[in-house]
Design a protein around this motif. Structure first.
Motif, PDB file in Angstrom:
ATOM      1  N   ASP A 332      12.832  -5.802  28.558  1.00 17.12           N
ATOM      2  CA  ASP A 332      13.511  -4.669  27.942  1.00 17.12           C
ATOM      3  C   ASP A 332      12.830  -4.199  26.668  1.00 17.12           C
ATOM      4  OD1 ASP A 332      15.419  -4.828  29.936  1.00 17.12           O
ATOM      5  OD2 ASP A 332      16.681  -6.221  28.789  1.00 17.12           O
ATOM      6  N   ALA A 333      11.849  -4.937  26.233  1.00 15.83           N
ATOM      7  CA  ALA A 333      11.176  -4.565  24.987  1.00 15.83           C
ATOM      8  C   ALA A 333      10.316  -3.325  25.205  1.00 15.83           C
ATOM      9  CB  ALA A 333      10.317  -5.721  24.493  1.00 15.83           C
ATOM     10  N   VAL A 334      10.223  -2.453  24.190  1.00 13.10           N
ATOM     11  CA  VAL A 334       9.445  -1.213  24.238  1.00 13.10           C
ATOM     12  C   VAL A 334       8.471  -1.217  23.064  1.00 13.10           C
ATOM     13  CG1 VAL A 334       9.574   1.310  24.181  1.00 13.10           C
ATOM     14  CG2 VAL A 334      11.388  -0.005  25.308  1.00 13.10           C
ATOM     15  N   LYS A 335       7.262  -0.770  23.353  1.00 13.98           N
ATOM     16  CA  LYS A 335       6.260  -0.725  22.299  1.00 13.98           C
ATOM     17  C   LYS A 335       6.722   0.235  21.213  1.00 13.98           C
ATOM     18  CE  LYS A 335       2.372   1.406  23.004  1.00 13.98           C
ATOM     19  NZ  LYS A 335       0.998   1.709  23.487  1.00 13.98           N
ATOM     20  N   PRO A 336       6.692  -0.195  19.942  1.00 12.19           N
ATOM     21  CA  PRO A 336       7.129   0.674  18.853  1.00 12.19           C
ATOM     22  C   PRO A 336       6.292   1.940  18.767  1.00 12.19           C
ATOM     23  CG  PRO A 336       6.938  -1.606  18.112  1.00 12.19           C
ATOM     24  CD  PRO A 336       6.310  -1.539  19.474  1.00 12.19           C
ATOM     25  N   GLU A 337       6.943   3.021  18.393  1.00 14.44           N
ATOM     26  CA  GLU A 337       6.248   4.292  18.231  1.00 14.44           C
ATOM     27  C   GLU A 337       5.300   4.216  17.038  1.00 14.44           C
ATOM     28  OE1 GLU A 337       7.328   9.053  17.683  1.00 14.44           O
ATOM     29  OE2 GLU A 337       8.911   7.539  17.869  1.00 14.44           O
ATOM     30  N   GLY A 338       4.108   4.701  17.234  1.00 13.96           N
ATOM     31  CA  GLY A 338       3.121   4.664  16.171  1.00 13.96           C
ATOM     32  C   GLY A 338       2.228   3.439  16.206  1.00 13.96           C
ATOM     33  N   TRP A 339       2.371   2.611  17.235  1.00 12.72           N
ATOM     34  CA  TRP A 339       1.527   1.404  17.352  1.00 12.72           C
ATOM     35  C   TRP A 339       0.069   1.824  17.555  1.00 12.72           C
ATOM     36  CZ3 TRP A 339       3.203  -3.746  17.230  1.00 12.72           C
ATOM     37  CH2 TRP A 339       2.236  -4.702  17.506  1.00 12.72           C
ATOM     38  N   LEU A 340      -0.838   1.254  16.744  1.00 15.32           N
ATOM     39  CA  LEU A 340      -2.264   1.593  16.811  1.00 15.32           C
ATOM     40  C   LEU A 340      -2.965   0.617  17.743  1.00 15.32           C
ATOM     41  CD1 LEU A 340      -2.853   2.273  12.996  1.00 15.32           C
ATOM     42  CD2 LEU A 340      -2.201   3.897  14.790  1.00 15.32           C
ATOM     43  N   ASP A 341      -3.108   1.047  19.032  1.00 10.75           N
ATOM     44  CA  ASP A 341      -3.691   0.131  20.032  1.00 10.75           C
ATOM     45  C   ASP A 341      -5.171  -0.122  19.793  1.00 10.75           C
ATOM     46  OD1 ASP A 341      -1.499  -0.205  22.298  1.00 10.75           O
ATOM     47  OD2 ASP A 341      -1.404   1.864  21.593  1.00 10.75           O
ATOM     48  N   TYR A 342      -5.872   0.853  19.240  1.00 12.49           N
ATOM     49  CA  TYR A 342      -7.333   0.734  19.161  1.00 12.49           C
ATOM     50  C   TYR A 342      -7.823   0.391  17.750  1.00 12.49           C
ATOM     51  CZ  TYR A 342      -6.815   3.030  23.651  1.00 12.49           C
ATOM     52  OH  TYR A 342      -6.444   3.346  24.933  1.00 12.49           O
TER      53      TYR A 342
END
Length: 632
Positions: A332-342
């Motif tokens: 159920d977890a969702v990646k937080p908005e604004g997460w810098l993947d790169y």
């Protein structure tokens, strides 16, 4: 008369209130005295031992021997003289005779420290000096010392108690070392010139310290009646903190009392800090146990000591899955908005520079040190996002059978008992090997250990008188040279920090009591009501005159201020009222009816209405009022 009684009752109430307030103030004063007394008692009690000890009563003769302040400060010292039968007495005030320095070497020790070459001197105390009073001082640090002397006559343990007493002062404190004495056994081969650590002794007694271990030794060498061998028996440690006796740089009196009934007492400064029985309070015990464990007895192989065992009839449930992991991904977890993947979490430090002496051939390619990525500081995170883990609701772990009481439990095995082949019973361990010499065989990392006033006797009164003539004088001089009260209070608070609370209360109480007693009390409405007279009823001429005399004796300062404000008359009107007063007295008989009419003007004017004369104007009534106010 009724109104007079009412005024007296109100005055009585006022007096009761004042007395009640005074009682309350005295209660605070007594509380302050109690707190101050508790602080003084605590400081005096803390100066004895810092623990509960039994204090022996000084003999009357010993008390009379104490030197008063005038003579002690006048440095009147006389060498103590034993007053009874003694086996040994030494004050070190004259020539050091009878004492023998050891020429032996300590066994099983390096040759450079094996010799007993520590230096001894006879000299006065460094602090609290009494001219003429000298002692034996250990002068060398990190060396072995040995010195001894023969007793005047040997002590035989029969029907008389043994009392050993001497003084010690650790003038420079003590790091690691002892100040104990040895009472050497009477043997045919006793040679004081070769006195060393293996020389047979009967009793060892005195202080010893190394590190934070503070001891007071009492050791006896007990002879096994069956084998003839000697074993050391140590008295149990005292339940008293001995630290202060080693660090306060004062002279302390150590006393051992050994009685024919096999009991003993150890005292410091005439206070019992430990006592017990030779039969019950020595480690190991003087008498061995009657039975011992059979060394040949072995535990059987089938002996079951398990109190509980797994239930053999228990079965793992069918739905018990041991393969389920304890943690699973949170779907159920969702990646937080604004997460810098790169964006990496760490980047090379842009301000770092390669050192000038960096040799890439020797040190390899230079790389800037890594620092946290500044872009990640304002973002929820950087790098590859991974779902967080959560507890697996299906996880049960490895199945185990529940525990049940072991039906075959046989208890904890222990070997059987057999009679002790070495058992013996010594009913009177007091009957030890006789002693014929006293010796000091010591190693110390600290110098300037002071010894004085040795005595060995059988009568407590003799030892007490000896102590009063020697140690008692030292104690008196040391007390006279004590620092001021403030320093003593600070020292006591360092040992007992909670005393600071009492100090603060003690300082605050006088201030509070001063304010309580000296600050003027605010008059309350209740006080005013009690002081204010009742003037709601008219009076005859005689009653007015009597009432006027009563009011002149009362304290009506507050009423005067209010009446002055209400009347609002100036000083000329007051004088006018005084001139008319005589006329008012002459015409008072004819003014009764007119006075009754003016009673309607209010409670304050009713009093003056009774004194109005035949004059129908406003002046005469007011003048009567003004005259009374000025008199008050």
């Amino acid at each position: 008369m009724v109104k007079s009684d009412q005024a007296m009752q109100k005055q009585l109430k006022l007096t009761v209130l004042q007395v009640t307030r005074m009682h309350s103030q005295w209660d605070w004063l007594w509380l302050g005295l109690l707190v101050i007394s508790s602080v003084t008692a605590e400081i005096e009690d803390g100066g004895v031992l810092g623990a509960d000890v039994e204090v022996e009563d000084f003999d009357e003769v010993s008390q009379q021997a104490d030197v008063d302040k005038e003579s002690s400060l006048g440095v009147v010292y006389r060498t103590p003289k034993p007053t009874g039968d003694v086996y040994f007495a030494e004050t070190f005030d004259g020539v050091l005779t009878g004492w023998v320095l050891s020429e032996a070497k300590k066994e099983d020790t390096d040759d450079n420290i094996a010799k007993y070459d520590g230096r001894w001197e006879v000299e006065e105390l460094k602090e609290n000096t009494i001219p003429g009073d000298k002692g034996l001082v250990l002068k060398s640090a990190a060396k072995h010392h040995a010195i001894s002397a023969m007793l005047t006559k040997a002590f035989i343990f029969d029907k008389k108690p043994l009392i050993v007493q001497y003084e010690v002062n650790f003038q420079g404190g003590i790091d690691c070392g002892g100040a104990y004495i040895k009472l050497l056994s009477s043997t045919d081969d006793l040679d004081l010139e070769f006195f060393f650590d293996k020389t047979p002794y009967t009793i060892m007694f005195g202080p010893d310290k190394c590190g934070e271990d503070y001891k007071l030794h009492f050791i006896i060498r007990h002879k096994n009646p069956k084998t003839g061998e000697y074993d050391e028996k140590h008295a149990k440690r005292p339940d008293v903190d001995l630290k202060k006796f080693y660090l306060d740089k004062k002279t302390h009196l150590y006393t051992l009392v050994l009685k024919p009934d096999d009991t003993f007492e150890m005292l410091i400064d005439q206070s019992v800090i430990s006592k017990g029985s030779l039969l019950e309070d020595m480690i190991p015990p003087v008498n061995p146990p009657k039975e011992i464990d059979d060394p040949a007895d072995k535990k059987p192989d089938d002996w079951d000591e398990r109190q509980k065992i797994p239930d053999p009839n228990a079965v793992k449930p069918d739905d018990w899955d041991e393969d389920e992991p304890s943690k699973i991904e949170d779907l159920d977890a969702v990646k937080p908005e604004g997460w810098l993947d790169y964006e990496p979490q760490y980047v090379p430090d842009p301000s770092a520079k390669k050192p000038n002496d960096w040799d890439e051939e020797m040190d390899g390619e230079w790389e800037a040190p890594q620092v946290p990525n500044p872009k990640c500081a304002t973002a929820p995170g950087c790098g590859l996002w991974v779902r967080p883990m959560k507890n697996n609701p299906k996880y049960k772990g490895k199945w185990k059978a529940p525990m049940i009481v072991n039906p075959n439990y046989q208890g904890i095995w222990s070997p059987r008992k057999i009679p002790n082949p070495d058992y013996f019973e010594d009913p009177h361990p007091f009957e030890m090997t006789p002693i014929s010499a006293i010796g000091l065989e010591l190693w110390s990392m600290t110098s300037d250990i002071y010894f004085d006033n040795f005595i060995i006797c059988s009568e407590k009164e003799v030892a007490d008188r000896w102590a009063a003539d020697g140690w008692g004088l030292k104690k008196l001089v040391a007390s006279a040279n004590e620092p001021g009260m403030f320093s003593q209070l600070v020292t006591a608070a360092e040992d007992h920090p909670w005393l600071w609370v009492l100090y603060i209360l003690t300082l605050a109480l006088p201030v509070g009591l001063g304010v309580l007693f000296c600050w003027p009390a605010k008059k309350t409405d209740e006080d005013f009501d009690l002081k204010k007279p009742d003037m709601s009823t008219s009076f005859t001429k005689g009653e007015v005159k009597q009432r006027r005399e009563e009011l002149e004796d009362d304290e009506i300062d507050l009423e005067e201020e209010k009446e002055n404000e209400d009347i609002g008359e100036d000083e000329d009107e007051i004088k006018y009222g005084e001139d008319v007063d005589d006329e008012e007295n002459e015409d008072a008989d004819g003014s009764q009816e007119e006075g009754d009419k003016s009673d309607k003007s209010g409670s304050e004017d009713e009093m003056t209405g009774a004194d109005e004369t035949a004059s129908s104007g406003d002046g005469p009534p007011k003048s009567v009022r003004k005259r009374r106010v000025q008199k008050d």
